[in-house]
Every structure is written in C-alpha cells, then in structure tokens.
Scaffold this active site. Structure first.
Site, short mmCIF file in Angstrom:
data_model
loop_
_atom_site.label_atom_id
_atom_site.label_comp_id
_atom_site.label_asym_id
_atom_site.label_seq_id
_atom_site.Cartn_x
_atom_site.Cartn_y
_atom_site.Cartn_z
CG HIS A 176 -1.99 -1.11 1.07
ND1 HIS A 176 -2.33 -1.95 2.09
CD2 HIS A 176 -2.74 -1.48 0.00
CE1 HIS A 176 -3.26 -2.81 1.66
NE2 HIS A 176 -3.52 -2.53 0.39
CD GLU A 179 -0.29 0.17 4.36
OE1 GLU A 179 0.45 -0.82 4.24
OE2 GLU A 179 -1.54 0.10 4.33
NE ARG A 234 -6.37 0.20 0.49
CZ ARG A 234 -6.10 -0.54 1.57
NH1 ARG A 234 -5.38 -0.05 2.55
NH2 ARG A 234 -6.54 -1.77 1.66
CG HIS A 304 0.35 -4.40 4.80
ND1 HIS A 304 -0.46 -3.90 3.80
CD2 HIS A 304 0.78 -5.60 4.35
CE1 HIS A 304 -0.53 -4.77 2.81
NE2 HIS A 304 0.21 -5.82 3.11
CD GLU A 378 -1.87 -3.89 8.89
OE1 GLU A 378 -1.47 -2.71 8.78
OE2 GLU A 378 -2.56 -4.44 8.02
ZN LIG Z 1 -1.49 -2.10 3.96
#
Ligand SMILES: [Zn+2]
Length: 417
Positions: A176, A179, A234, A304, A378
């Site tokens: 993405h 990020e 994104r 991410h 994440e």
């Molecule tokens: Zn992501």
C-alpha cells in the site's frame, strides 16, 4: 525544534510537489457501538469525501470498534454535526493533516541521498538496491521479477551465503503506497543483515542456512505517486476500463477468496479488487515468483502499517488454518520479542477476527500455496500519526520489528518442512 520543523517543511516542499496540501483536513476516530452507528457512517461516506484509514473501507466496520477516517476541510462541519447530533463518541486524532504531513520529515539526519532513518523516494531506493548489491557481492544478488503498470523494474534482493538447496523466506514491503514505514523496514532489514553477518551469531546462522528474498517495494507506481501527487494514495496506478478512476488494491488482488468479502467491485473504491485475481502486473509478478520457488520458500512475510498487529491466515474466511495453534504460538512469541525492546504492544491472531474479514490478500494466498508460515505485520503506530509516522520513529520501529522477524526466521529454520 523550530529548526527541524522548518527543515521538514523545506524537505516537503522540495521532495514533495504535492497537488494536495491537506490544509485543515482532520482525522477522526469514532467509537462505533451498534448497527445504527454503522449506518450513520455509511450515510456520511456516501454524502462526503471520507478516506478510511482503519478499517480500509466503510464495509469493514463492525460494532464495538473504532473507525479512523480522514475528512476534507470543507466537510468537517458536516461530519462533526452528524456525529454530535447522533451522540457518537469521537476523538480528533489529527487536527490539521498538513502539520503532521510536514512533521513526518523530522529526521535529524542531514544527509541527502539514501538514509536508513529517512523516507527515501523510489529513485533513491532503486539506486540503493544497486549499491547495496555491489557492496555486498558475497551476500546479495539483485534480480528483476517484473515491471509495474507504468514500466518500472520490480527489484528483488536475494540475501544469504551461497549454498545449494537452501530454504528461503520471502518478505515484501510497500503493498500500500501510503504506508511509508513499510519500505523503510525492508531497507533496514537488508542493512542489518549485511552489517551484522559475521558479527552477530543469530543473523550469521540465518544467512548461512537460509536465503531471504526481499521485495523492497511491491507497489512502486503507487509509492511514486505518494511522493509526487497524493501522499494518501493506497492502490496501484493502473487504468480501469470504463472508469475514470485509477488503481487496484494489490492486497485484494490475490486468488484467495478473491473479492468475496472486505473488497469492492468499484474501480473508484480504495479496496477495489481489480478486474480479476492477479489483474495487476505487480501482484502477478510477485505470485509468479513465489509459484516458481515454492519448493524453497518456507515462510511468507508481508509488511504493512498501521495498527501494531501480527496477523496470520485466514482473512478471507473465519475458518482457521490447519496449524492455527502453531501460528498462534509463533505470533505470541514474536510480539513478545518485539515488545522487549521499547514496550510496543501488538495484538495478534487470524486476520478475519483480529482485524476484519478481507479477501484477496497475499498472506492467505501464500498459505494456500502450501507456505505454512505466513504472516502480515501491521507496523506502528496505533493512530497518533497513522500513515504519517515521523521519520524519528523509523529506527525504533525497525529495531523492534527486526527482533520479531529474526525470531520467526529462526523458528522456521528449526521447523523446516
Ligand atoms: Zn497495507
């Protein structure tokens, strides 16, 4: 402090010819208790321009959770009125996005060109892949696994001591575009691997017995776009037939329950699943590489941000993976390792229940290919800065994440299959 803010603004102005300035935009965190609240957010999203930060789309909101979203300056009064009139509890996470956007360039490193403690643009990262390979010929080799929609080379770094039939771990960053901490981590990992090889016993053993395939940026076109046009982008940058909207969500584009849940069929949506599984050149290249190296790849790691979570399959369904107990124990230990450095707390578990159901993700796909150790990180933070994590947090974020990755890699090495 003022000095650095001014430098930050200068860096922003020079490196970032942003078409949008985000002046006066806010990021809200709303407590959602029931279906009525969810319906209100749906209504708001249909009448105003809302950019969902967490979860990724309005369809993924569930009761008894919080929702983070960005609102354009002209819509703030409307949104706040609706929230107040309906007695929804909310906080303003970011009161002026432009200020936070400038503050992300707060690194004290004065260096121009590549730095591991700054966010690097694609041109700089591309040059870095060449340089780090040239400087470490006995540990790194570079290949190109495909090209992006806009024609950029997708570089893959293979890191490890030469050997035959070595097992491998595949790790990618930058799915993405917005990020930014994610590509920063892949670069950090490569640096730490070559810096500590022969110095630190665990990394030395890992590189002697394993190969790491590192894809520093998956969605390069999107990443470039976040530097040149829209920091909050994104998706990929492919065109969509019959639509004026660009891009597909690469992490909804894999053949794993493709587009069944937590993804959109609308090309204008931020979670658009694409016209078919692997419709994107970037996801196709990644999937092709993994398919052709399935005999050696024993683990798949994808990085991410944000929310501080360690997730494993499944996300496309509430079913649990066959080795659920093992994955849960690994995740528990990995987040404990991570927290040991700076106390950063992560939650962990299967994607569908821990974050929300979402189909077409690369971790589920890799798992269903037979890669039984498959994890999504994440990274920081939990919403204070969201996607705009300041550069001054790159070092701590990468250091702690490295501990978790090294633990997982060592586990895989001790449990080869
Ligand atoms: Zn992501």
């Amino acid at each position: 402090m003022l000095v650095f803010l001014v430098l930050g603004a200068a860096a922003l102005a020079s490196a970032h010819h942003s078409g949008e300035h985000f002046e006066g935009e806010k990021v809200f965190r709303v407590n959602v208790e029931n279906e009525n609240h969810i319906n209100l957010i749906h209504e708001l999203a249909s009448t105003t321009q809302i950019d969902f930060w967490k979860p990724d789309s309005v369809t993924q909101i569930k009761p008894h959770s919080t929702v983070d979203f960005r609102v354009k300056a002209e819509d703030i009064a409307t949104v706040e009125n609706v929230l107040k009139q309906n007695e929804l509890q909310y906080d303003v996470l970011i009161s002026n996005l432009r200020n936070v956007m400038e503050a992300q360039f707060d690194s004290r490193v004065r260096k121009t060109g590549h730095s591991y403690e700054k966010y690097n643009n694609w041109e700089t990262i591309e040059a870095w892949t060449q340089q780090v390979t040239t400087e470490n010929p006995d540990l790194i080799s570079r290949s190109v696994i495909g090209t992006t929609f806009e024609g950029r080379n997708m570089y893959l770094l293979k890191i490890g001591k030469a050997g035959t039939d070595k097992p491998a771990i595949f790790m990618d960053c930058g799915f993405h575009a917005r990020e930014w901490i994610s590509p920063a981590f892949c670069q950090w990992f490569v640096r730490e691997a070559v810096r500590t090889y022969g110095q630190e016993i665990h990394m030395t053993e890992l590189l002697q017995k394993l190969d790491f395939y590192i894809l520093p940026v998956v969605n390069i076109d999107g990443y470039v776009y976040t530097w040149t046009k829209n920091r909050m982008w994104r998706k990929t940058r492919s065109t969509n037939a019959g639509s004026g909207c660009y891009g597909t969500d690469p992490n909804r584009n894999f053949n794993a329950g493709w587009c069944e849940t937590g993804a959109s069929r609308s090309p204008c949506a931020d979670t658009y699943c694409g016209s078919a599984a692997e419709s994107e050149k970037e996801t196709k290249a990644l999937a092709d590489f993994i398919r052709s190296h399935l005999s050696s790849i024993k683990a798949y790691l994808t990085i991410h941000s944000y929310s501080q979570m360690l997730l494993y399959p499944y996300s496309y369904d509430y079913k649990l993976p066959a080795n659920n107990v093992e994955l849960n124990t690994m995740a528990k230990t990995a987040v404990k390792e991570l927290a040991s450095l700076h106390g950063t707390k992560y939650t962990y578990g299967p994607g569908a229940t821990t974050i929300y159901p979402a189909a077409g993700g690369s971790d589920d796909w890799a798992y269903d290919q037979g890669i039984k150790y498959s994890f999504t990180f994440e990274l920081r933070d939990t919403g204070r800065y969201g996607f705009l994590l300041p550069e001054s947090q790159i070092r701590a974020t990468c250091e702690e994440t490295l501990l978790a990755i090294k633990y997982l890699a060592n586990y895989v090495l001790e449990h080869l299959y």
